[in-house]
Write a protein that holds these residues in place. Sequence first.
Motif, mmCIF file in Angstrom:
data_model
loop_
_atom_site.group_PDB
_atom_site.id
_atom_site.type_symbol
_atom_site.label_atom_id
_atom_site.label_comp_id
_atom_site.label_asym_id
_atom_site.label_seq_id
_atom_site.Cartn_x
_atom_site.Cartn_y
_atom_site.Cartn_z
ATOM 1 N N GLU A 121 1.582 10.278 -3.521
ATOM 2 C CA GLU A 121 1.789 11.026 -2.283
ATOM 3 C C GLU A 121 2.926 12.037 -2.408
ATOM 4 N N GLY A 131 -7.099 0.970 1.132
ATOM 5 C CA GLY A 131 -6.164 -0.093 0.799
ATOM 6 C C GLY A 131 -5.540 -0.704 2.041
ATOM 7 N N MET A 132 -5.191 0.132 3.008
ATOM 8 C CA MET A 132 -4.582 -0.374 4.242
ATOM 9 C C MET A 132 -5.584 -1.166 5.071
ATOM 10 N N VAL A 140 -5.616 1.510 -4.351
ATOM 11 C CA VAL A 140 -4.620 2.494 -3.900
ATOM 12 C C VAL A 140 -4.097 3.369 -5.030
ATOM 13 N N SER A 141 -3.658 2.759 -6.141
ATOM 14 C CA SER A 141 -3.058 3.532 -7.227
ATOM 15 C C SER A 141 -4.090 4.189 -8.129
ATOM 16 N N CYS A 192 0.835 -1.209 0.000
ATOM 17 C CA CYS A 192 0.000 0.000 0.000
ATOM 18 C C CYS A 192 0.868 1.257 0.000
ATOM 19 N N PHE A 193 1.924 1.261 0.820
ATOM 20 C CA PHE A 193 2.844 2.403 0.838
ATOM 21 C C PHE A 193 3.536 2.562 -0.512
ATOM 22 N N ARG A 231 -6.841 5.896 -5.727
ATOM 23 C CA ARG A 231 -6.086 6.781 -4.835
ATOM 24 C C ARG A 231 -6.669 6.817 -3.421
ATOM 25 N N SER A 232 -6.946 5.662 -2.903
ATOM 26 C CA SER A 232 -7.458 5.563 -1.532
ATOM 27 C C SER A 232 -6.508 4.698 -0.716
ATOM 28 N N LYS A 233 -5.497 5.334 -0.169
ATOM 29 C CA LYS A 233 -4.506 4.619 0.627
ATOM 30 C C LYS A 233 -5.120 4.047 1.902
ATOM 31 N N SER A 234 -6.007 4.811 2.527
ATOM 32 C CA SER A 234 -6.616 4.362 3.781
ATOM 33 C C SER A 234 -7.455 3.106 3.568
ATOM 34 N N TYR A 290 1.184 3.860 -3.378
ATOM 35 C CA TYR A 290 0.715 5.240 -3.222
ATOM 36 C C TYR A 290 1.857 6.255 -3.211
#
Length: 256
Positions: A89, A179-180, A170-171, A81-82, A174-177, A85
Motif C-alpha cells: 500500500e 483478506g479483511m 493479502v500479501s 491484514c493491515f 494483494r487483496s486486502k479487502s 498489506y
Amino acid sequence: MGKLIRMDLYRMLKSKSFLVCLAIAFVLALVNAPVAKLMYTLANTLSTDINETFPAEVNLSGILSDPFPMMGLMLALLSLCFFFYADVENGYIKNIAGQMPMKGFTVLSKFTASAVHNLCFAAVGIIGNLIGTILVQRIVMDAGVADSIRVLVLKLLLVQSLCAILVLVVSTLRSKSLGMILAVLFGLGLTSLIYMGINEGLKPIFGQNTDISSIMPDTVMNEKPLDTLKALAVAIVAGFIFLLPAIRIFDKKDVK
C-alpha cells in the motif's frame, strides 16, 4: 533474513493499526466478565421465568484457554491484514524485495513476525480477561490449569495457520479487502456457509460425507475437548498448504 524479520517486527509494533486493534482487544477482554454479569442481571429483571444467579467464581483454566475473548481473534486477524498489506500500500515493497536473494523471503518474514503479533494479542486477551473477571468473580486455581496451557499453545498454532491463509490472500494475491472479509469470518466463526458450499462441490468427488469444516483451523479451535494430535496436524498441514504457495507465487511474480 534476520534483519528483514527485525524490520518487519519494528514496523508492525509501531503501526497505528496494530496499537489500535490491540487496545480495543484489551478493552473488550476487560469488559467480558462484567458484561456477562450485566446480561444475567437484565435477564433476571426482565423475565420472571429466569432465576439464574451469576456464578460467584470461575476457573483459571477457562480464562487461560481462551486467549481471544470478545472478538479478540477478529481484531488480531484484521490487524494482520493491515500489516501484511502495508508495504504494498505504501509502495516500498519493491525496494525491500529487491534486496533479497528470493523475493518470497518477504512473505516468510511477515509470517514469522505474525507469531509475535499473535502472542501480543493472546497476552492482552488473557490479562484483560483476568482483570475484568476479578472485578465481578473470584478466580479459582483449578486442576485444569496445566491442560489449559496445552490448549493455549494449540490455539496459537491454529491461529498461525490462519495467518498463512491471510498472507497468501493479502500479501501474495494483494487483496486486502478479501483478506479483511476472511478475517471477520474467521474471527466471528461465520465460515460455515462457505464450507457448506465447498462441501457440495466436493461431494461428487469424495462422497456424500465430505465435510472440510472438520479439518479447518478456525473450526478445530472451537472443539471441546481440543485433541492435540488433530490440532497439530491441522495447523501444520494448513500452514504448509497455504504458506508454500504464497512464497513461491510471490517469488515468481513481478513486484510493483
